[in-house]
Every structure is written in structure tokens, then in C-alpha cells.
Scaffold this motif. Structure first.
Motif, mmCIF file in Angstrom:
data_model
loop_
_atom_site.group_PDB
_atom_site.id
_atom_site.type_symbol
_atom_site.label_atom_id
_atom_site.label_comp_id
_atom_site.label_asym_id
_atom_site.label_seq_id
_atom_site.Cartn_x
_atom_site.Cartn_y
_atom_site.Cartn_z
ATOM 1 N N GLU A 216 0.819 -1.213 0.000
ATOM 2 C CA GLU A 216 0.000 0.000 0.000
ATOM 3 C C GLU A 216 0.855 1.266 0.000
ATOM 4 O O GLU A 216 0.392 2.325 -0.423
ATOM 5 N N GLN A 217 2.107 1.159 0.453
ATOM 6 C CA GLN A 217 3.008 2.313 0.491
ATOM 7 C C GLN A 217 3.866 2.437 -0.768
ATOM 8 O O GLN A 217 4.718 3.316 -0.839
ATOM 9 N N THR A 218 3.655 1.564 -1.752
ATOM 10 C CA THR A 218 4.431 1.643 -2.991
ATOM 11 C C THR A 218 3.799 2.633 -3.960
ATOM 12 O O THR A 218 2.657 3.052 -3.792
ATOM 13 N N ALA A 219 4.564 2.963 -4.996
ATOM 14 C CA ALA A 219 4.103 3.892 -6.026
ATOM 15 C C ALA A 219 2.966 3.284 -6.835
ATOM 16 O O ALA A 219 2.843 2.061 -6.953
ATOM 17 N N GLU A 220 2.161 4.139 -7.393
ATOM 18 C CA GLU A 220 1.033 3.707 -8.225
ATOM 19 C C GLU A 220 1.496 2.802 -9.363
ATOM 20 O O GLU A 220 0.845 1.803 -9.681
ATOM 21 N N LEU A 221 2.630 3.119 -9.955
ATOM 22 C CA LEU A 221 3.191 2.313 -11.035
ATOM 23 C C LEU A 221 3.433 0.875 -10.578
ATOM 24 O O LEU A 221 3.118 -0.083 -11.285
ATOM 25 N N SER B 122 13.115 3.993 -5.852
ATOM 26 C CA SER B 122 12.021 4.893 -5.503
ATOM 27 C C SER B 122 11.781 5.851 -6.659
ATOM 28 O O SER B 122 12.686 6.153 -7.434
ATOM 29 N N THR B 123 10.549 6.344 -6.736
ATOM 30 C CA THR B 123 10.193 7.309 -7.767
ATOM 31 C C THR B 123 9.374 8.431 -7.150
ATOM 32 O O THR B 123 8.730 8.243 -6.117
ATOM 33 N N LEU B 124 9.420 9.553 -7.802
ATOM 34 C CA LEU B 124 8.581 10.667 -7.388
ATOM 35 C C LEU B 124 7.194 10.375 -7.935
ATOM 36 O O LEU B 124 6.958 10.435 -9.138
ATOM 37 N N THR C 119 5.204 12.639 -3.601
ATOM 38 C CA THR C 119 6.031 12.006 -2.573
ATOM 39 C C THR C 119 6.877 10.900 -3.212
ATOM 40 O O THR C 119 6.521 10.355 -4.256
ATOM 41 N N TRP C 120 7.970 10.580 -2.558
ATOM 42 C CA TRP C 120 8.829 9.495 -3.028
ATOM 43 C C TRP C 120 8.289 8.175 -2.507
ATOM 44 O O TRP C 120 8.021 8.036 -1.321
ATOM 45 N N LYS C 121 8.113 7.230 -3.428
ATOM 46 C CA LYS C 121 7.585 5.920 -3.063
ATOM 47 C C LYS C 121 8.360 4.827 -3.788
ATOM 48 O O LYS C 121 8.878 5.033 -4.880
ATOM 49 N N VAL C 122 8.375 3.662 -3.181
ATOM 50 C CA VAL C 122 9.078 2.512 -3.744
ATOM 51 C C VAL C 122 8.361 2.033 -4.995
ATOM 52 O O VAL C 122 7.141 1.895 -5.025
ATOM 53 N N VAL C 123 9.167 1.767 -6.025
ATOM 54 C CA VAL C 123 8.635 1.237 -7.269
ATOM 55 C C VAL C 123 9.318 -0.082 -7.650
ATOM 56 O O VAL C 123 8.921 -0.745 -8.577
ATOM 57 N N GLY C 124 10.336 -0.466 -6.863
ATOM 58 C CA GLY C 124 11.014 -1.726 -7.130
ATOM 59 C C GLY C 124 11.828 -2.190 -5.941
ATOM 60 O O GLY C 124 12.360 -1.371 -5.191
ATOM 61 N N TYR C 125 11.892 -3.506 -5.765
ATOM 62 C CA TYR C 125 12.660 -4.096 -4.683
ATOM 63 C C TYR C 125 13.288 -5.381 -5.202
ATOM 64 O O TYR C 125 12.619 -6.226 -5.818
ATOM 65 N N TYR C 126 14.584 -5.527 -4.965
ATOM 66 C CA TYR C 126 15.313 -6.704 -5.418
ATOM 67 C C TYR C 126 16.304 -7.083 -4.338
ATOM 68 O O TYR C 126 16.954 -6.212 -3.753
ATOM 69 N N ILE C 127 16.423 -8.369 -4.064
ATOM 70 C CA ILE C 127 17.336 -8.824 -3.026
ATOM 71 C C ILE C 127 18.154 -9.998 -3.572
ATOM 72 O O ILE C 127 17.614 -10.881 -4.260
#
Length: 142
Positions: free
Chosen positions: A51-56, A123-125, A130-138
């Protein structure tokens, strides 16, 4: 003419510092928002992290898929023992996403049940400013 040249040179000399200042501000804001997002993810609140990630991101990854992927990848690693920020890079163009303002942050993270890992958070604007996460990789650190 000398004054015009001096003014033009002054403006040209200021432009890189203005761009650097903007870039530094973007990195600071993205890093702050990413730190909050990682804390939510670390506390196993996977639905809330989505829910806290970017719309994209939300358009590309359904919430259920996100939750099940994190359960498969993060739960087996155990709790976070330490996380050290390593590097941030700004970008306007990244593969697979539309042109925009992005900050790619990397962290070296030690989990309870794993070797050191590298977490890459992009993260993306977002549309709301606001800046939100748009990708996560581990992945495992080398």
C-alpha cells in the motif's frame, strides 16, 4: 559585453551546483521514504508495504502476488540484524518503466538466517509528489 559574458559564465557555473542540489534533495527524500518502507516490510506487514508503494508498482504487481513473493523470499531469511546504506544513484530512464525521476538505493543487509544480502530499492517521485518505492530486489552479496 564584458558584463554579459560575466553574467553568462556565472549562470553556467551555478547550473551544475543547482542540479547537484536537486539530486541530493531527491536522494535524501527517497532514502527517508525507503527507510520507512523497509521498516514496514521488516515488520512482516507485507500488505501495508504494498500500500506504500508507487502507483506504477501497484498497477504492475497485485497485492496478493506481492505478499506471496515476500513470504517466499524474506521470511526464510529471518529478522534483519543490520542494514548498512551503500550507494544511491539518480536516473530519469530505467529499463521497463516510463521516464521519470528515480533514485536507486542499495543496502548491505545481514539477516538472522542468511549470509549478507544486497537489497536494491528503487524509488520514484509519485503522482502525489512524494517518493515511493517502485522496485525491490534482493540477492546474496558477493
Amino acid at each position: 559585453m564584458k558584463h554579459l559574458f560575466a553574467i553568462a559564465m556565472s549562470v553556467c557555473m551555478l547550473l551544475p551546483s543547482l542540479a547537484w542540489s536537486e539530486s541530493t534533495t531527491h536522494v535524501d527524500k527517497a532514502k527517508s521514504s525507503t527507510t520507512t518502507w523497509l521498516a514496514i516490510t521488516d515488520s512482516l506487514e507485507y500488505a501495508s508495504s504494498w500500500e506504500q508503494t508507487a502507483e506504477l508498482f501497484q498497477k504492475a504487481v497485485p497485492k496478493q502476488n506481492w505478499q506471496s513473493q515476500l513470504e517466499k523470499t524474506r521470511l526464510p531469511l529471518g529478522a534483519v540484524k543490520s542494514r548498512e546504506f551503500k550507494v544511491a544513484e539518480t536516473a530519469r530512464v530505467l529499463p521497463g518503466v516510463p521516464e521519470g525521476q528515480y533514485v536507486v538505493l542499495q543496502y548491505e543487509t545481514q539477516f538472522e538466517k542468511s549470509p549478507k544480502m544486497i537489497e536494491t530499492v528503487t524509488s520514484t517521485l509519485d503522482g502525489d509528489g512524494t517518493w515511493k518505492v517502485v522496485g525491490y530486489y534482493i540477492k546474496q552479496a558477493k
